[in-house]
Design an enzyme around this catalytic site. Structure first.
Site, PDB file in Angstrom:
ATOM      1  N   HIS A   1      69.959  49.099  47.571  1.00 22.24           N
ATOM      2  CA  HIS A   1      70.838  49.421  48.712  1.00 22.24           C
ATOM      3  C   HIS A   1      72.310  49.247  48.316  1.00 22.24           C
ATOM      4  O   HIS A   1      73.013  48.387  48.852  1.00 22.24           O
ATOM      5  CB  HIS A   1      70.522  48.548  49.930  1.00 22.24           C
ATOM      6  CG  HIS A   1      71.077  49.121  51.200  1.00 22.24           C
ATOM      7  ND1 HIS A   1      70.544  48.877  52.438  1.00 22.24           N
ATOM      8  CD2 HIS A   1      72.137  49.954  51.415  1.00 22.24           C
ATOM      9  CE1 HIS A   1      71.239  49.503  53.366  1.00 22.24           C
ATOM     10  NE2 HIS A   1      72.237  50.167  52.769  1.00 22.24           N
TER      11      HIS A   1
ATOM     12  N   GLU B   1      63.937  45.041  53.107  1.00 25.03           N
ATOM     13  CA  GLU B   1      64.758  44.753  51.937  1.00 25.03           C
ATOM     14  C   GLU B   1      65.520  43.434  52.143  1.00 25.03           C
ATOM     15  O   GLU B   1      65.878  43.118  53.278  1.00 25.03           O
ATOM     16  CB  GLU B   1      65.719  45.912  51.646  1.00 25.03           C
ATOM     17  CG  GLU B   1      66.556  46.336  52.825  1.00 25.03           C
ATOM     18  CD  GLU B   1      67.397  47.571  52.544  1.00 25.03           C
ATOM     19  OE1 GLU B   1      66.841  48.624  52.213  1.00 25.03           O
ATOM     20  OE2 GLU B   1      68.626  47.455  52.681  1.00 25.03           O
TER      21      GLU B   1
ATOM     22  N   ARG C   1      67.898  54.668  55.869  1.00 24.84           N
ATOM     23  CA  ARG C   1      67.332  53.343  56.141  1.00 24.84           C
ATOM     24  C   ARG C   1      65.844  53.425  55.800  1.00 24.84           C
ATOM     25  O   ARG C   1      65.229  54.485  55.970  1.00 24.84           O
ATOM     26  CB  ARG C   1      67.463  52.979  57.633  1.00 24.84           C
ATOM     27  CG  ARG C   1      68.862  52.585  58.064  1.00 24.84           C
ATOM     28  CD  ARG C   1      69.292  51.234  57.495  1.00 24.84           C
ATOM     29  NE  ARG C   1      70.604  50.833  57.969  1.00 24.84           N
ATOM     30  CZ  ARG C   1      71.746  51.027  57.314  1.00 24.84           C
ATOM     31  NH1 ARG C   1      71.757  51.657  56.151  1.00 24.84           N
ATOM     32  NH2 ARG C   1      72.886  50.605  57.823  1.00 24.84           N
TER      33      ARG C   1
END
Ligand code: NAP
Length: 312
Positions: A278, A260, A231
């Site tokens: 991601h 993000e 993360r």
């Protein structure tokens, strides 16, 4: 009777599978819960969660009979576990089914960053290879000294892959693990001092915020590279950006960021950073397995069977 609330951006296929399996009410975002009529909210006992804004005490309070939040993903840092436990709500996640994909992407980030594959590809595509000759030298990766922060399910898969690359393996976790001779460091700074590449595979959430601190980054040094698939919150991102810009860190390969998808624009100006949106678990096969496990947890809950992968 509607029993399941499906929150988040499900694909058409996932949405259809949820609708086929449950009496299911879809919602794009968490904040829409408050607008649902009270009788509908009172019928909901399970949530299929794929949201990003966060699912906390306020959302739970709108659903008086909620008993299960089935998360789509292994990381459940956007769900307030303490608030859920206090209300007798169980949270489930989707562990293991995504380990291979995320570990594969971590290795790809390492290879792309070290071998400058984005720049080398641009060199060939732009015609410079034909006009100016071979691309510049870069960095040998097999046999590197590598460290893994968080030797859990995904960290272990990364380590197994790195072993095949003949790497010298070091790791840090809260406790020492049984490994084939990989070196344990109780202190993340000591780990960073011992290696050239640091793979971050920690859980997210408040307990690991900024875990890869300014001190860890400094200990990694100007030849150091950070690969993060965990993360954005697990790294002191400002300190990492400062170090990358100043040449105090050689580079980074990142799948995850703070804020993000509105990531810090400073990243875009850094040629030594490989950026991925991601997409660690983003293969068709793995996402299907995650969606299936989420549904299986919901089905178990509704039939009164034992949950497959509870986290609290
Ligand atoms: P896991 O098996 O639970 O492993 C997590 C590791 O973090 C363990 O080694 C654990 O240490 C360590 N850890 C947990 N709490 C800590 C703390 N307070 N301080 C220090 N270390 C701590 O989790 P996983 O399944 O490997 O997943 C790891 C994370 O990857 C997920 O939580 C998620 O955020 C992220 N992820 C990202 C993607 C992506 O698309 N990029 C996809 C899936 C998952 P111990 O071994 O000592 O317990």
């Amino acid at each position: 009777m509607t029993k399941v609330l499906a929150i988040g951006a499900y694909t058409e296929e996932e949405g259809a599978a949820l609708a086929a399996a449950f009496e299911c009410h879809p919602l794009a975002e968490e904040r829409e819960i408050a607008n649902l009529p009270h009788p509908l909210r009172a019928e909901i006992t399970g949530v299929a969660y794929k949201g990003h804004q966060g699912f906390g005490a306020a959302e739970m309070a709108h659903l008086p009979n909620l008993r299960l939040v089935a998360n789509y993903g292994v990381g459940y840092d956007s769900i307030d576990i303490e608030a859920a436990s206090a209300r007798g709500i169980t949270v489930t996640n989707t562990p293991d089914v995504l380990n291979d994909d995320v570990a594969d992407l971590a290795i790809a980030l390492w290879l792309m960053q070290g071998r400058e594959m984005e720049q080398a590809s641009a060199w060939a595509r732009s015609g410079r290879w034909a006009q100016e000759g071979e691309y510049r030298r870069n960095r040998k990766l097999s046999g590197a000294r590598v460290g893994i922060v968080g030797l859990g399910r995904i960290g272990r898969e990364i380590a197994d892959r790195l072993a095949a690359f003949k790497c010298e393996l070091h790791y840090h976790a809260r406790s020492e693990k049984e490994t084939p001779g990989w070196r344990y460091h109780a202190d993340p700074v000591a780990l960073a001092e011992a290696v050239d590449v640091l793979f971050i595979a920690l859980v997210g959430g408040p307990a690991t915020e900024g875990y890869v601190s300014k001190e860890v980054i400094a200990a990694l040094g100007p030849r150091g590279v950070i690969i993060n698939i965990s993360r954005g919150s697990t790294i002191d991102e400002a300190a990492m950006l400062d170090a990358l810009e100043a040449g105090e860190l050689a580079g980074a390969g990142l799948d995850v960021f703070l804020n993000e998808p509105q990531i810090d624009p400073r990243f875009y100006a850094l040629p030594n950073v490989v950026i991925q949106p991601h997409q660690g678990s983003g293969s068709v096969e793995t996402r299907a397995a995650m969606a299936r496990l989420q549904r299986d947890n919901l089905a178990a809950h509704l039939s009164g069977a034992a949950l497959l992968t509870p986290v609290n």
